[in-house]
Design a protein around this motif. Structure first.
Motif, PDB file in Angstrom:
ATOM      1  N   THR A  99      58.530  11.729 -70.700  1.00 51.97           N
ATOM      2  CA  THR A  99      57.903  12.824 -69.979  1.00 51.97           C
ATOM      3  C   THR A  99      57.844  12.530 -68.482  1.00 51.97           C
ATOM      4  OG1 THR A  99      55.739  11.846 -70.412  1.00 51.97           O
ATOM      5  CG2 THR A  99      56.485  13.568 -71.925  1.00 51.97           C
ATOM      6  N   CYS A 100      58.130  11.300 -68.087  1.00 55.17           N
ATOM      7  CA  CYS A 100      58.158  10.946 -66.674  1.00 55.17           C
ATOM      8  C   CYS A 100      59.498  11.362 -66.079  1.00 55.17           C
ATOM      9  CB  CYS A 100      58.005   9.442 -66.477  1.00 55.17           C
ATOM     10  SG  CYS A 100      56.502   8.761 -67.187  1.00 55.17           S
ATOM     11  N   ASN A 101      59.492  11.642 -64.808  1.00 59.62           N
ATOM     12  CA  ASN A 101      60.765  11.928 -64.138  1.00 59.62           C
ATOM     13  C   ASN A 101      60.915  11.144 -62.840  1.00 59.62           C
ATOM     14  OD1 ASN A 101      62.596  14.079 -65.492  1.00 59.62           O
ATOM     15  ND2 ASN A 101      60.519  14.811 -65.848  1.00 59.62           N
ATOM     16  N   GLY A 102      60.030  10.176 -62.656  1.00 59.17           N
ATOM     17  CA  GLY A 102      60.159   9.301 -61.502  1.00 59.17           C
ATOM     18  C   GLY A 102      61.018   8.105 -61.849  1.00 59.17           C
ATOM     19  N   LEU A 103      61.897   7.717 -60.937  1.00 58.04           N
ATOM     20  CA  LEU A 103      62.870   6.676 -61.237  1.00 58.04           C
ATOM     21  C   LEU A 103      62.203   5.353 -61.590  1.00 58.04           C
ATOM     22  CD1 LEU A 103      65.779   5.790 -61.457  1.00 58.04           C
ATOM     23  CD2 LEU A 103      65.770   5.366 -58.985  1.00 58.04           C
ATOM     24  N   HIS A 104      61.108   5.019 -60.922  1.00 59.66           N
ATOM     25  CA  HIS A 104      60.456   3.748 -61.196  1.00 59.66           C
ATOM     26  C   HIS A 104      60.049   3.655 -62.658  1.00 59.66           C
ATOM     27  CE1 HIS A 104      58.089   0.143 -60.642  1.00 59.66           C
ATOM     28  NE2 HIS A 104      57.086   0.742 -61.258  1.00 59.66           N
ATOM     29  N   SER A 105      59.455   4.704 -63.185  1.00 58.48           N
ATOM     30  CA  SER A 105      59.024   4.712 -64.583  1.00 58.48           C
ATOM     31  C   SER A 105      60.210   4.743 -65.529  1.00 58.48           C
ATOM     32  CB  SER A 105      58.124   5.912 -64.853  1.00 58.48           C
ATOM     33  OG  SER A 105      56.931   5.815 -64.109  1.00 58.48           O
ATOM     34  N   LEU A 106      61.261   5.400 -65.138  1.00 54.62           N
ATOM     35  CA  LEU A 106      62.408   5.576 -66.034  1.00 54.62           C
ATOM     36  C   LEU A 106      63.262   4.328 -66.156  1.00 54.62           C
ATOM     37  CD1 LEU A 106      63.426   9.186 -65.005  1.00 54.62           C
ATOM     38  CD2 LEU A 106      62.253   8.476 -67.091  1.00 54.62           C
ATOM     39  N   ARG A 107      63.027   3.348 -65.292  1.00 53.45           N
ATOM     40  CA  ARG A 107      63.786   2.104 -65.372  1.00 53.45           C
ATOM     41  C   ARG A 107      63.055   1.032 -66.181  1.00 53.45           C
ATOM     42  NH1 ARG A 107      68.272   0.956 -62.377  1.00 53.45           N
ATOM     43  NH2 ARG A 107      68.960   2.519 -60.877  1.00 53.45           N
ATOM     44  N   VAL A 108      61.902   1.362 -66.752  1.00 56.64           N
ATOM     45  CA  VAL A 108      61.181   0.425 -67.614  1.00 56.64           C
ATOM     46  C   VAL A 108      61.025   1.067 -68.984  1.00 56.64           C
ATOM     47  CG1 VAL A 108      60.012  -0.780 -65.755  1.00 56.64           C
ATOM     48  CG2 VAL A 108      58.946   1.246 -66.757  1.00 56.64           C
TER      49      VAL A 108
END
Length: 125
Positions: A99-108
């Protein structure tokens, strides 16, 4: 019941290509980011690529230029086109939804809410 099901894995020679698919069901994933991860035995799960709900794409450095991620919301399906495959690409590939769309969150990997069961990719030298 929410499900993500990967398909398209298999065995290919180095330099060859494969296309992985991830079919989603159980809810609408149009507003989710969809990603591909991979994990070899005894190793941590590794980010491969992600496509956001706005169709922005990001890749891990080692696959940039060789892999292409895409999605077709009307088919509830995401793809990973893998070209110029190398033996180092051999492992199990997982699709995931966030549900996240920020790159920082999507790389973990903790940034993802749903995971598929994985599909094996084997690249022979």
């Amino acid at each position: 019941q929410v499900q993500l099901v990967e398909s398209g894995g298999g065995m290919v020679q180095a330099g060859g290509s494969l296309r992985l698919s991830c079919t989603t069901s159980g809810r609408t994933f149009d507003n989710y980011a969809l990603g591909w991860w991979r994990q070899a035995p005894g190793k941590v799960r590794e980010f491969v690529a992600v496509i956001t709900n706005m169709y922005n794409t990001y890749y891990e450095d080692s696959v940039e230029g060789r892999f292409t991620i895409s999605r077709e919301n009307d088919k509830n399906t995401m793809y990973l086109e893998m070209n110029s495959l190398e033996p180092e690409d051999t492992t199990v590939y997982y699709c995931a939804a966030s549900t996240c769309n920020g790159l920082h969150s999507l790389r973990v990997f903790t940034g993802y809410d749903y995971w598929g069961q994985g599909t094996q990719v084997t690249v022979s030298s």
